[in-house]
Scaffold this active site. Sequence first.
Site, PDB file in Angstrom:
ATOM      1  N   LEU A   1      -6.652  15.953  -6.984  1.00  0.00           N
ATOM      2  CA  LEU A   1      -5.753  16.728  -6.130  1.00  0.00           C
ATOM      3  C   LEU A   1      -4.307  16.634  -6.611  1.00  0.00           C
ATOM      4  O   LEU A   1      -3.568  17.619  -6.555  1.00  0.00           O
ATOM      5  CB  LEU A   1      -5.874  16.275  -4.679  1.00  0.00           C
TER       6      LEU A   1
ATOM      7  N   THR B   1     -11.108   8.579  -1.144  1.00  0.00           N
ATOM      8  CA  THR B   1     -12.035   8.133  -2.179  1.00  0.00           C
ATOM      9  C   THR B   1     -11.247   7.891  -3.467  1.00  0.00           C
ATOM     10  O   THR B   1     -10.030   7.989  -3.475  1.00  0.00           O
ATOM     11  CB  THR B   1     -13.148   9.181  -2.398  1.00  0.00           C
TER      12      THR B   1
ATOM     13  N   VAL C   1     -11.855   9.176  -7.058  1.00  0.00           N
ATOM     14  CA  VAL C   1     -11.602  10.240  -8.030  1.00  0.00           C
ATOM     15  C   VAL C   1     -10.794  11.375  -7.396  1.00  0.00           C
ATOM     16  O   VAL C   1      -9.909  11.951  -8.029  1.00  0.00           O
ATOM     17  CB  VAL C   1     -12.927  10.783  -8.613  1.00  0.00           C
ATOM     18  N   CYS C   2     -11.062  11.663  -6.143  1.00  0.00           N
ATOM     19  CA  CYS C   2     -10.468  12.823  -5.475  1.00  0.00           C
ATOM     20  C   CYS C   2      -8.937  12.849  -5.488  1.00  0.00           C
ATOM     21  O   CYS C   2      -8.348  13.891  -5.780  1.00  0.00           O
ATOM     22  CB  CYS C   2     -11.011  12.955  -4.058  1.00  0.00           C
ATOM     23  N   PRO C   3      -8.233  11.740  -5.207  1.00  0.00           N
ATOM     24  CA  PRO C   3      -6.775  11.843  -5.187  1.00  0.00           C
ATOM     25  C   PRO C   3      -6.180  12.164  -6.556  1.00  0.00           C
ATOM     26  O   PRO C   3      -5.180  12.877  -6.641  1.00  0.00           O
ATOM     27  CB  PRO C   3      -6.300  10.481  -4.677  1.00  0.00           C
TER      28      PRO C   3
END
Length: 162
Positions: free
Chosen positions: A51, A44, A46-48
Amino acid sequence: MSLINTKIKPFKNQAFKNGEFIEVTEKDTEGRWSVFFFYPADFTFVCPTELEDLAAEYDAELKGLGVEVFSVSTDTHFTHKAWHETSDAVGKVTYPMLGDPTGAISRNFEILREDEGLANRGTFLIDPDGVIQFTEVTAEGIGRNAAELVRKVKAAQYVHAH
């Protein structure tokens, strides 16, 4: 109902960490500070970035504070491996990436969107006794700041010690 000052519930899930699949349970949190970092899904937008930001703080600060980080989504550990191998940002992650395809951990932390089978974006800080000391939940499009998480960890550790 707030999860603050409650103990984490038992779980056993597969994770991807440093090129290997490992099993993680609630026992892996005993006697140490832990962060559970939930996000909706791999691959997706925003997620990377979250993380990657967390990976930088994990290496720079959190490990030195004795904190283990567990990222969690309802994807499988196989999907985490594929994402880790294909994303420059996620490829920097060295903490365990837990798969939660049944939603069991997400339910334990009351973060699962049952109608979608996805976890909300949430962060939980667990003390060495397995007690939840901090929670943060945001809407799906609102990312989190790992430096701010480090500040909160330091505050919780200070309070715990004094």
